[in-house]
Design an enzyme around this catalytic site. Structure first.
Site, short mmCIF file in Angstrom:
data_model
loop_
_atom_site.label_atom_id
_atom_site.label_comp_id
_atom_site.label_asym_id
_atom_site.label_seq_id
_atom_site.Cartn_x
_atom_site.Cartn_y
_atom_site.Cartn_z
N ASP A 206 0.94 -1.14 -0.10
CA ASP A 206 0.18 -0.04 -0.12
C ASP A 206 1.04 1.25 0.00
O ASP A 206 1.54 1.49 1.07
CB ASP A 206 -0.76 -0.04 1.49
CG ASP A 206 -1.87 0.98 1.42
OD1 ASP A 206 -1.97 1.67 0.51
OD2 ASP A 206 -2.80 1.14 2.24
N HIS A 208 -0.43 4.28 -0.05
CA HIS A 208 -1.08 5.36 0.53
C HIS A 208 -0.89 6.60 -0.08
O HIS A 208 -1.31 7.66 0.59
CB HIS A 208 -0.51 5.42 1.99
CG HIS A 208 -1.55 4.92 3.11
ND1 HIS A 208 -1.64 5.72 4.13
CD2 HIS A 208 -2.21 3.88 3.18
CE1 HIS A 208 -2.64 5.13 4.95
NE2 HIS A 208 -2.95 4.17 4.49
N GLU A 233 -0.99 -0.58 -4.13
CA GLU A 233 -2.04 0.13 -3.98
C GLU A 233 -1.80 1.68 -3.89
O GLU A 233 -0.96 1.97 -3.22
CB GLU A 233 -2.90 -0.36 -2.77
CG GLU A 233 -3.98 0.30 -2.44
CD GLU A 233 -4.69 -0.25 -1.03
OE1 GLU A 233 -5.28 0.32 -0.22
OE2 GLU A 233 -4.39 -1.59 -0.82
N GLU A 259 -10.09 3.27 -2.37
CA GLU A 259 -10.72 3.53 -0.84
C GLU A 259 -11.01 4.77 -0.63
O GLU A 259 -12.07 5.26 0.12
CB GLU A 259 -9.44 3.25 0.03
CG GLU A 259 -8.14 4.04 0.06
CD GLU A 259 -7.34 3.52 1.31
OE1 GLU A 259 -7.28 4.10 2.32
OE2 GLU A 259 -6.60 2.65 1.02
N HIS A 309 -11.81 -2.23 0.28
CA HIS A 309 -11.14 -1.62 1.35
C HIS A 309 -11.87 -2.00 2.69
O HIS A 309 -12.92 -1.64 2.82
CB HIS A 309 -10.94 -0.14 1.31
CG HIS A 309 -10.17 0.51 2.25
ND1 HIS A 309 -10.86 1.57 3.20
CD2 HIS A 309 -8.89 0.74 2.50
CE1 HIS A 309 -10.01 2.15 3.86
NE2 HIS A 309 -8.77 1.62 3.65
#
Length: 400
Positions: A206, A208, A233, A259, A309
């Site tokens: 991830d 982010h 991700e 997400e 998510h």
């Protein structure tokens, strides 16, 4: 508000309430919809980190629109809350609607004696593959582990629990360019992780949205590619579909995002761009199960898988389980049942895990009941502001 049609067989909503449970990094906003049928209540979840009081207030505002109406008219109630709100609701309003909508499905399932997945189209699989994070979702393990030895040990502990897939968050807080030292660090961490879990455990990384440019994102992806990640991700921050598409065109590693996208409207350009292999709607934030099914249907047309998510509480997990059972292009489900040690004490959940899979539940509705006395042991507190760590050494504030 116009009076609902006169129907002697109707069930009426009498109240919409919230129960807030502090789980350190998040407050779980549990939504309770009461009806005029004795014992028939529905539970949903509308948790949104660092926006708890805003969501609670929005649930209270929306409740005035639907009290007195039949909770089984889910599509109609969603239109009322959305259309009659006039202003676009954004993440706070849509999260509030999502929690209410979960509870409406719970009521519908209980009123018919059927699990929600059957009402969403029925079973399309016999079990639901799941993954977790370092520490099973414990905040300090997930976001504060940047040591190769610790990552290796914590990942091994996850595999020992029976999981065959896990996600990590170790891309550094970034700017528009990367530097060699940071790329070496990512390489060392991923090498230790792969060495620790072996070649057959799927690893998701991830980002982010931390890289501030597609070029920076691509540099990290090139470091990770030899270790065969299942997907990377949010390599760039949400909202720039062209940047995401550019990254996808320069790598063979599958990309995922979603997400922080709100509703089908925000997923449309991403899916149409062919930039991702996996879409990640959060059923707690994107409008609920019906909107999630619409997103999945369009993703299926675009040959995109679904991996919802879900770092939220146990009712959000229950909703995700029913969604996964009934969604053909579902791939894998995030869960963080180790976020707090008492995760299963507040809510009886339908999630029974065998290895790296949840089993299909058979209880009516979502299959959850809340122990409100237990919930009261964890009252609202301001969440731990984990995102405040996203500051570069020179003081520049960057994406968490």
């Amino acid at each position: 508000m116009p009076a609902p049609p006169d129907d002697p067989l109707a069930i009426r909503i009498t109240a919409v309430e919230t129960v807030v449970v502090n789980a350190e990094m998040r407050n779980w906003v549990l939504v309770k919809v009461r009806t005029d049928v004795d014992g028939l209540v529905g539970w949903g979840e509308a948790s949104l980190n660092w926006k708890t009081r805003a969501v609670v207030g929005t649930v209270e505002d929306l409740a005035t629109m639907i009290v007195g109406r039949d909770p089984r008219d889910i599509e109609q109630l969603l239109r009322i809350m959305t259309k009659h709100s006039y202003y676009r609701l954004g993440i706070v309003g849509t999260t509030a609607i999502s929690g209410i909508e979960h509870a409406l499905w719970d009521i519908l399932g209980k009123s018919l004696g059927q699990p929600v997945w059957r009402l969403l189209g029925g079973r399309v699989r016999d079990r639901v593959r799941v993954y977790t994070h370092l520490g099973l979702g414990d905040m300090r393990s997930v976001y504060e582990t940047f040591d190769a030895t610790a990552i290796k040990e914590k990942a091994a502990a996850v595999v020992e629990k029976g999981y065959d897939a896990l996600k990590v968050v170790f891309v550094p807080y970034g700017h528009h360019l990367t530097v060699a030292r940071e790329r070496r660090q990512v390489d060392e961490l991923m090498a230790a992780l792969r060495d620790g879990v072996g070649p057959d455990v799927d690893i998701m990384v991830d980002f982010h949205g931390r890289p501030a440019s597609p070029a920076a994102a691509l540099q990290y992806i090139e470091v990770l590619e030899p270790y065969d990640p299942l997907f990377c991700e949010e390599p760039v921050a949400p909202g720039d579909t062209e940047a995401l598409r550019w990254v996808s065109e320069h790598t063979s590693v599958p990309l995922a995002t979603g997400e922080r996208l709100v509703g089908l409207r925000e997923f449309l350009p991403v899916l149409a761009s062919k930039a991702i292999a996996v879409a990640q709607p959060d059923l707690n934030h994107t409008g609920g199960l019906l909107e999630g099914k619409r997103i999945a249907a369009l993703a299926d047309v675009e040959q995109v898988g679904i991996a919802p998510h879900n770092p939220n509480g146990p009712i959000a997990g229950a909703a995700a389980l029913h969604y996964a059972v009934s969604t053909p292009n579902f791939v894998i489900q995030e869960e963080m049942s180790g976020a707090v040690s008492w995760y299963d004490d507040v809510v009886s959940t339908p999630m029974t895990r065998e290895g790296s899979h949840w089993l299909v539940p058979e209880a009516p509705g979502l299959g959850v009941e809340v122990d409100e006395a237990e919930a009261a042991k964890h009252p609202y507190e301001p969440e731990i502001p984990q995102s405040s760590a996203a500051v570069l050494p020179d003081g520049t504030v960057v994406d968490w």
